[in-house]
Motif scaffolding. Sequence first.
Motif, short mmCIF file in Angstrom:
data_model
loop_
_atom_site.label_atom_id
_atom_site.label_comp_id
_atom_site.label_asym_id
_atom_site.label_seq_id
_atom_site.Cartn_x
_atom_site.Cartn_y
_atom_site.Cartn_z
N GLU A 300 17.55 -37.82 62.06
CA GLU A 300 18.76 -37.13 62.49
C GLU A 300 19.59 -36.81 61.26
O GLU A 300 19.78 -37.67 60.41
N GLU A 301 20.05 -35.56 61.17
CA GLU A 301 20.87 -35.20 60.02
C GLU A 301 22.17 -34.58 60.50
O GLU A 301 22.19 -33.82 61.47
N VAL A 302 23.23 -34.91 59.79
CA VAL A 302 24.55 -34.39 60.16
C VAL A 302 24.85 -33.20 59.26
O VAL A 302 24.76 -33.29 58.05
N ILE A 303 25.15 -32.07 59.88
CA ILE A 303 25.44 -30.86 59.09
C ILE A 303 26.87 -30.42 59.41
O ILE A 303 27.22 -30.25 60.59
N PRO A 304 27.69 -30.27 58.38
CA PRO A 304 29.09 -29.89 58.64
C PRO A 304 29.19 -28.44 59.10
O PRO A 304 28.32 -27.63 58.77
N ILE A 305 30.20 -28.16 59.89
CA ILE A 305 30.39 -26.80 60.39
C ILE A 305 31.72 -26.30 59.83
O ILE A 305 32.74 -26.98 59.96
N GLN A 306 31.70 -25.09 59.24
CA GLN A 306 32.94 -24.57 58.68
C GLN A 306 33.96 -24.32 59.79
O GLN A 306 33.63 -23.70 60.79
N GLY A 307 35.15 -24.83 59.58
CA GLY A 307 36.22 -24.63 60.57
C GLY A 307 35.98 -25.43 61.84
O GLY A 307 36.61 -25.18 62.86
N SER A 309 33.92 -29.31 63.61
CA SER A 309 33.42 -30.63 63.25
C SER A 309 31.91 -30.53 62.96
O SER A 309 31.31 -29.48 63.13
N ALA A 310 31.34 -31.63 62.55
CA ALA A 310 29.93 -31.62 62.16
C ALA A 310 29.02 -31.57 63.38
O ALA A 310 29.44 -31.89 64.49
N LYS A 311 27.79 -31.15 63.17
CA LYS A 311 26.79 -31.18 64.25
C LYS A 311 25.65 -32.10 63.84
O LYS A 311 25.38 -32.27 62.65
N VAL A 312 25.01 -32.66 64.85
CA VAL A 312 23.89 -33.56 64.56
C VAL A 312 22.60 -32.84 64.93
O VAL A 312 22.51 -32.25 66.01
N PHE A 313 21.64 -32.85 64.02
CA PHE A 313 20.36 -32.21 64.28
C PHE A 313 19.25 -33.24 64.28
O PHE A 313 19.25 -34.18 63.48
N ASP A 314 18.30 -33.02 65.19
CA ASP A 314 17.09 -33.84 65.22
C ASP A 314 16.07 -33.02 64.42
O ASP A 314 15.64 -31.96 64.85
N ILE A 315 15.74 -33.50 63.24
CA ILE A 315 14.93 -32.68 62.33
C ILE A 315 13.54 -33.26 62.12
O ILE A 315 13.38 -34.47 61.88
N ILE A 316 12.56 -32.38 62.25
CA ILE A 316 11.17 -32.80 62.03
C ILE A 316 10.66 -32.06 60.78
O ILE A 316 10.88 -30.85 60.65
#
Length: 778
Positions: A300-307, A309-316
Amino acid sequence: MSHRVVLGRWPARLPRLLLLALGLLVLVPASMAVVMARNDLLSTLFHRHTAVMLFVDANTGEIVDANQAASDFYGYPPTVLRRMNIQELNALEPEAVATERRQALSEARNYFIFPHRLASGALRTVEVYSSPVTLESGRQVLFSIIHDVTNRALSSGEQLLYQQRLEQAVATHTSNMEEVRQRERNLFIASLVGAVAVILVLAATVFRRSRAELALAHREEQLSTLIDAMPDIVCFKDGHGRWQRANTFDLRLFGLEGVDYRGKTDLELARYQDFYREAFMGCEASDEAAWQAGYMSRAEEVIPIQGGSAKVFDIIKVPLFNPDGSRKGLVVVGRDITERKHAEAEAERLAYFDSLTSLPNRRLFLDRLGTALSAAQHSRRYGAVLFVDLDDFNTLNDAQGHEVGDLVLQEAARRIRAVLEEMDTVARFASDEYVVLLPELSALEHVAVDQAMAMGERIRLAMAESLLVGQQEISLGASVGITLFPTPTPAGAKDLIKFADTAMHQAKMAGRNQVRFFEVDMQARVEARFAMEGDLRLALGRSQMQVYIQPQVDQGGQVRGGEALLRWQHPERGQVSPTSFIPVAEETGVILALGDWVLEEACRLLNDPRVQAQNLRISVNVSPRQFHRSDFVTRVRQILSLTGADPGYLTLEVTEGLVIDNVHQTVATMGELRALGIHFSIDDFGTGYSSLSYLKRLPLNELKIDKSFVQDAPENPSDAALVDVILSVARHLKLKVVAEGVESPAQAAFLTARGEMLLQGYLFGRPMPMDAFLAQLG
Ligand code: C2E
Ligand code: MG
Ligand code: MG
């Protein structure tokens, strides 16, 4: 050569599976055509992919299909492998494997660690990612990707621990998140299967590019459309970490639209988008980890969103290698699981916390108490459980409404929390019940008792402060019961709570707004009380109740009326005093039926010609619960019309406490009954705390001086003074007076010297059965 054989078999076996997997991508229908065109490509991929892949029948365990990597890994020719059962590979007991398979099928789990046996007999520890797929025929298969993790430098002990931890994590997760899972299930499978399918498709283009350029342009275009339509991160990097192709979603996410990203590394792209610098750097690190691992990795990786809050991605991430083992490319697929994470967090909050006060709930409290209990047994230090119950909350809630009630409960939670130490826990158990855990008190019992008692007092005092809701000042109060642990005889978490609850009840019985310690004999008393409760419920039906009448006489000794008093003839206990059973009847609600019955009996007495001939009044005691029931007036009317008694000769005795509970309603109810001709008497006057201003508002007729004043009045000047005060109150309010508990001629003389009143007491007659009372009238 063998590839050709495999490829020849392929279209008949696997396409449906992969088509189904791709169908789950929920893509635009047009893209299905693209998918169809790629069957041969996908089959090639399945068999050429370096990851070990199997399709296993979920019910029988038959291996439906296996790729070349699987054949290489297990050491069986593909044709043999496809005739085998997964059971022959798995070194666990058949039953255990079948259970695991069922779990995978029900999607309760998608990650496993198994011992698999190779053709050589060697045992390997493998990680299995499994995802269920239903074929058109209805057959259920598990698509499984298998990684050999034997060489991860884990000792067998660690391995076991690792396995247990992971499985426990999954099990806890599933049990807590059942509700969320239900909602998220489809999305989750789609994500997993979809991601795998996309990886295969993407990887295919890479292979194809190197193999043949023929017709590729056209196919690639179709594939691009498909990938760009996906609401997931899709990115392909070369062996040096340089971006080769990313879909629209990915570019938008990282603010790379319009940027010539091809051929650039994460580090270089971070220069374009400083905001994502950390995210890019994190990507680079996890890419490297995937390379090092050499197989598909998931995180799981947290990616910030401009303007935002951050989003969490399930990354393979799937690393691809050249035949010589050098790095060829890396496929990255990621799905936004932010909502799922929120839902999970919410489910966890719901599972462990009370939604009104945000305090831990019973479940979390029991968990913590269990831990504290075993810690205390080892450390030999004491801990304590405090049971806190607000006084009169139900009355307040009924009178003021639930909104005010909720505010009070929240404020109570805040106050308790404010006096506790960091390591203490307070939970809300039920409506107005809070339970506190003090996990670490002294090792010396008497010191621990003092510490727990001090905390109980702090809580009680914090609650005693009045609370302002809107314009209204509400007075709170709480009763607190305490028990220490560990106890001399072993007791579990639930027992401790019961002990503290028992002590709290004793605090209530002792007059509320108090702190009580649990003592061993309390439990016995509580049990006796339970037994009484049970018997009391049956008493009326079994004719164990009787109404006695005690005469009330005037100064000349002439009977003017009588008070109805309940008597309970218990088959084993003998005659039970109303002072012990009325409070139990009140608490359990049995008083409602009892009260109706006494009233009915009193009304029948009023109908007796001997009573009527002498114009006698009959007084009946009414308890608070009985009086405050919403249909009290209706009940009284019904009993009057049923018996035909004249309400003008009926007196209802109420206590000061009843009046204070809810003045408005009390005045209204009394008013309605007064209109029928019924009189009201205030019983045990002087023992409560009613103020003159309260009493003035009530439509009263009579005041009864409590026997405690009467008994010592002739000798005790302060009691004598009090009687004088009570009599002046009665004069002021224009009330008749009845003096209770007159036992001696001296008491009678003292009272009659002070004015006109009725007298009631053993001197003139004990409470007696109705028949005896009537016979006495002559
Ligand atoms: P109460 O209404 O104040 O009743 C007077 C109590 O004083 C009665 O106790 C009576 O037996 C007792 N008493 C009367 N004369 C004397 C005396 O000269 N000396 C002494 N020491 N006591 C005297 P009892 O019958 O035990 O009832 C106790 C209480 O139980 C009553 O107090 C009343 O509050 C309650 N109670 C009794 N019957 C009923 C009922 O039908 N309904 C309700 N709600 N409460 C009842
Ligand atoms: Mg009474
Ligand atoms: Mg009384």
